[in-house]
Design a protein around this motif. Structure first.
Motif, PDB file in Angstrom:
ATOM      1  N   PRO A  46      41.399  45.951  47.364  1.00 28.12           N
ATOM      2  CA  PRO A  46      40.639  46.588  48.446  1.00 28.12           C
ATOM      3  C   PRO A  46      40.452  48.095  48.254  1.00 28.12           C
ATOM      4  CG  PRO A  46      42.335  45.142  49.348  1.00 28.12           C
ATOM      5  CD  PRO A  46      42.592  45.261  47.866  1.00 28.12           C
ATOM      6  N   TRP A  47      41.290  48.695  47.425  1.00 24.70           N
ATOM      7  CA  TRP A  47      41.247  50.145  47.245  1.00 24.70           C
ATOM      8  C   TRP A  47      40.722  50.584  45.881  1.00 24.70           C
ATOM      9  CZ3 TRP A  47      45.515  47.529  49.249  1.00 24.70           C
ATOM     10  CH2 TRP A  47      45.643  47.640  50.641  1.00 24.70           C
ATOM     11  N   LEU A  48      40.322  49.618  45.037  1.00 22.56           N
ATOM     12  CA  LEU A  48      39.825  49.986  43.709  1.00 22.56           C
ATOM     13  C   LEU A  48      38.441  50.611  43.810  1.00 22.56           C
ATOM     14  CD1 LEU A  48      40.779  46.878  41.539  1.00 22.56           C
ATOM     15  CD2 LEU A  48      41.929  49.101  41.633  1.00 22.56           C
ATOM     16  N   ASN A  49      38.228  51.653  43.020  1.00 20.50           N
ATOM     17  CA  ASN A  49      36.888  52.230  42.937  1.00 20.50           C
ATOM     18  C   ASN A  49      36.072  51.437  41.919  1.00 20.50           C
ATOM     19  OD1 ASN A  49      37.730  53.068  40.387  1.00 20.50           O
ATOM     20  ND2 ASN A  49      37.964  55.215  40.957  1.00 20.50           N
ATOM     21  N   GLU A  50      34.867  51.881  41.632  1.00 17.59           N
ATOM     22  CA  GLU A  50      33.977  51.154  40.725  1.00 17.59           C
ATOM     23  C   GLU A  50      34.599  50.988  39.339  1.00 17.59           C
ATOM     24  OE1 GLU A  50      29.463  51.578  38.919  1.00 17.59           O
ATOM     25  OE2 GLU A  50      29.962  52.623  40.781  1.00 17.59           O
ATOM     26  N   GLN A  51      35.229  52.031  38.839  1.00 18.05           N
ATOM     27  CA  GLN A  51      35.856  51.963  37.514  1.00 18.05           C
ATOM     28  C   GLN A  51      37.016  50.960  37.516  1.00 18.05           C
ATOM     29  OE1 GLN A  51      37.558  55.632  36.109  1.00 18.05           O
ATOM     30  NE2 GLN A  51      37.821  54.858  34.031  1.00 18.05           N
ATOM     31  N   GLY A  52      37.836  50.994  38.561  1.00 17.24           N
ATOM     32  CA  GLY A  52      38.955  50.055  38.665  1.00 17.24           C
ATOM     33  C   GLY A  52      38.477  48.622  38.752  1.00 17.24           C
ATOM     34  N   THR A  53      37.415  48.399  39.507  1.00 17.06           N
ATOM     35  CA  THR A  53      36.830  47.065  39.628  1.00 17.06           C
ATOM     36  C   THR A  53      36.309  46.581  38.278  1.00 17.06           C
ATOM     37  OG1 THR A  53      36.244  47.486  41.932  1.00 17.06           O
ATOM     38  CG2 THR A  53      35.079  45.696  40.838  1.00 17.06           C
ATOM     39  N   HIS A  54      35.700  47.476  37.525  1.00 16.18           N
ATOM     40  CA  HIS A  54      35.181  47.129  36.191  1.00 16.18           C
ATOM     41  C   HIS A  54      36.331  46.755  35.244  1.00 16.18           C
ATOM     42  CE1 HIS A  54      32.629  47.084  32.674  1.00 16.18           C
ATOM     43  NE2 HIS A  54      33.448  47.944  32.084  1.00 16.18           N
ATOM     44  N   ILE A  55      37.388  47.546  35.243  1.00 17.02           N
ATOM     45  CA  ILE A  55      38.551  47.260  34.385  1.00 17.02           C
ATOM     46  C   ILE A  55      39.168  45.918  34.778  1.00 17.02           C
ATOM     47  CG2 ILE A  55      40.901  47.993  33.801  1.00 17.02           C
ATOM     48  CD1 ILE A  55      39.852  50.920  34.139  1.00 17.02           C
ATOM     49  N   HIS A  56      39.292  45.687  36.080  1.00 21.46           N
ATOM     50  CA  HIS A  56      39.855  44.415  36.545  1.00 21.46           C
ATOM     51  C   HIS A  56      38.981  43.253  36.081  1.00 21.46           C
ATOM     52  CE1 HIS A  56      41.450  41.790  40.051  1.00 21.46           C
ATOM     53  NE2 HIS A  56      42.156  41.601  38.952  1.00 21.46           N
ATOM     54  N   SER A  57      37.687  43.421  36.134  1.00 20.57           N
ATOM     55  CA  SER A  57      36.761  42.388  35.665  1.00 20.57           C
ATOM     56  C   SER A  57      36.958  42.098  34.179  1.00 20.57           C
ATOM     57  CB  SER A  57      35.319  42.832  35.937  1.00 20.57           C
ATOM     58  OG  SER A  57      34.410  41.922  35.392  1.00 20.57           O
ATOM     59  N   GLN A  58      37.169  43.145  33.388  1.00 25.18           N
ATOM     60  CA  GLN A  58      37.404  42.962  31.950  1.00 25.18           C
ATOM     61  C   GLN A  58      38.709  42.204  31.704  1.00 25.18           C
ATOM     62  OE1 GLN A  58      37.179  47.108  30.701  1.00 25.18           O
ATOM     63  NE2 GLN A  58      35.295  46.643  29.581  1.00 25.18           N
ATOM     64  N   ILE A  59      39.722  42.500  32.503  1.00 27.60           N
ATOM     65  CA  ILE A  59      41.011  41.810  32.388  1.00 27.60           C
ATOM     66  C   ILE A  59      40.835  40.328  32.702  1.00 27.60           C
ATOM     67  CG2 ILE A  59      43.305  41.589  33.440  1.00 27.60           C
ATOM     68  CD1 ILE A  59      43.220  44.700  33.784  1.00 27.60           C
ATOM     69  N   ILE A  60      40.119  40.025  33.774  1.00 26.53           N
ATOM     70  CA  ILE A  60      39.871  38.631  34.158  1.00 26.53           C
ATOM     71  C   ILE A  60      39.106  37.908  33.053  1.00 26.53           C
ATOM     72  CG2 ILE A  60      38.596  37.146  35.763  1.00 26.53           C
ATOM     73  CD1 ILE A  60      39.270  39.291  37.938  1.00 26.53           C
ATOM     74  N   GLN A  61      38.094  38.551  32.494  1.00 27.27           N
ATOM     75  CA  GLN A  61      37.314  37.934  31.412  1.00 27.27           C
ATOM     76  C   GLN A  61      38.193  37.634  30.200  1.00 27.27           C
ATOM     77  OE1 GLN A  61      33.995  40.534  30.660  1.00 27.27           O
ATOM     78  NE2 GLN A  61      33.026  40.076  32.621  1.00 27.27           N
ATOM     79  N   GLU A  62      39.103  38.549  29.864  1.00 24.60           N
ATOM     80  CA  GLU A  62      39.986  38.336  28.717  1.00 24.60           C
ATOM     81  C   GLU A  62      40.972  37.204  28.995  1.00 24.60           C
ATOM     82  OE1 GLU A  62      41.585  38.606  24.954  1.00 24.60           O
ATOM     83  OE2 GLU A  62      39.685  39.331  25.740  1.00 24.60           O
ATOM     84  N   ILE A  63      41.491  37.134  30.207  1.00 25.54           N
ATOM     85  CA  ILE A  63      42.388  36.033  30.579  1.00 25.54           C
ATOM     86  C   ILE A  63      41.653  34.699  30.450  1.00 25.54           C
ATOM     87  CG2 ILE A  63      43.569  34.954  32.551  1.00 25.54           C
ATOM     88  CD1 ILE A  63      44.364  37.848  33.404  1.00 25.54           C
ATOM     89  N   GLN A  64      40.417  34.646  30.931  1.00 24.21           N
ATOM     90  CA  GLN A  64      39.625  33.431  30.843  1.00 24.21           C
ATOM     91  C   GLN A  64      39.295  33.084  29.388  1.00 24.21           C
ATOM     92  OE1 GLN A  64      36.388  34.509  33.449  1.00 24.21           O
ATOM     93  NE2 GLN A  64      37.370  33.581  35.231  1.00 24.21           N
ATOM     94  N   ARG A  65      38.987  34.104  28.586  1.00 20.29           N
ATOM     95  CA  ARG A  65      38.662  33.892  27.176  1.00 20.29           C
ATOM     96  C   ARG A  65      39.847  33.260  26.437  1.00 20.29           C
ATOM     97  NH1 ARG A  65      39.265  35.694  22.203  1.00 20.29           N
ATOM     98  NH2 ARG A  65      40.713  37.368  22.728  1.00 20.29           N
ATOM     99  N   ARG A  66      41.050  33.724  26.754  1.00 18.81           N
ATOM    100  CA  ARG A  66      42.253  33.208  26.099  1.00 18.81           C
ATOM    101  C   ARG A  66      42.733  31.894  26.710  1.00 18.81           C
ATOM    102  NH1 ARG A  66      46.367  38.256  25.011  1.00 18.81           N
ATOM    103  NH2 ARG A  66      44.788  39.780  24.422  1.00 18.81           N
ATOM    104  N   GLY A  67      42.231  31.573  27.886  1.00 22.80           N
ATOM    105  CA  GLY A  67      42.677  30.368  28.570  1.00 22.80           C
ATOM    106  C   GLY A  67      44.112  30.473  29.061  1.00 22.80           C
ATOM    107  N   VAL A  68      44.476  31.694  29.464  1.00 18.24           N
ATOM    108  CA  VAL A  68      45.850  31.953  29.920  1.00 18.24           C
ATOM    109  C   VAL A  68      46.017  31.469  31.338  1.00 18.24           C
ATOM    110  CG1 VAL A  68      47.538  33.759  30.423  1.00 18.24           C
ATOM    111  CG2 VAL A  68      46.064  33.947  28.428  1.00 18.24           C
TER     112      VAL A  68
END
Length: 68
Positions: A46-68
Motif C-alpha cells: 500500500p505504501w510502495l511508490n511507482e519504482q517500488g511497484t515496478h521492482i515488486h513486479s519484476q520479483i513476481i515475474q522472476e518467481i513465476q519464471r522459475r516456478g518457485v
C-alpha cells in the motif's frame, strides 16, 4: 558425510541486503532472496511508490519464471 545435511530449502540462509540486491537483476537473486523480498514488498504494497511497484513486479515475474 553427516546424517543431517542442509538442503537448499532449509534455514538459516544468508540473504543479501536489499540495497545490494537492487543493484542486481532479480534473475541473479537466490530463491530465498526472491521469496523474502516478495513477502516484505507484499506487506508494504500500500505504501510502495511507482519504482517500488515496478521492482515488486519484476520479483513476481522472476518467481513465476522459475516456478518457485
Amino acid at each position: 558425510m553427516s546424517t543431517h545435511e542442509e538442503s537448499s530449502s532449509e534455514y538459516p540462509r544468508k540473504i543479501r541486503d536489499f540495497q545490494v540486491l537492487s543493484t542486481m537483476k532479480p534473475s541473479e537473486w537466490t530463491e530465498i532472496e526472491l521469496q523474502s523480498s516478495h513477502r516484505q514488498m507484499s506487506d508494504l504494497s500500500p505504501w510502495l511508490n511507482e519504482q517500488g511497484t515496478h521492482i515488486h513486479s519484476q520479483i513476481i515475474q522472476e518467481i513465476q519464471r522459475r516456478g518457485v
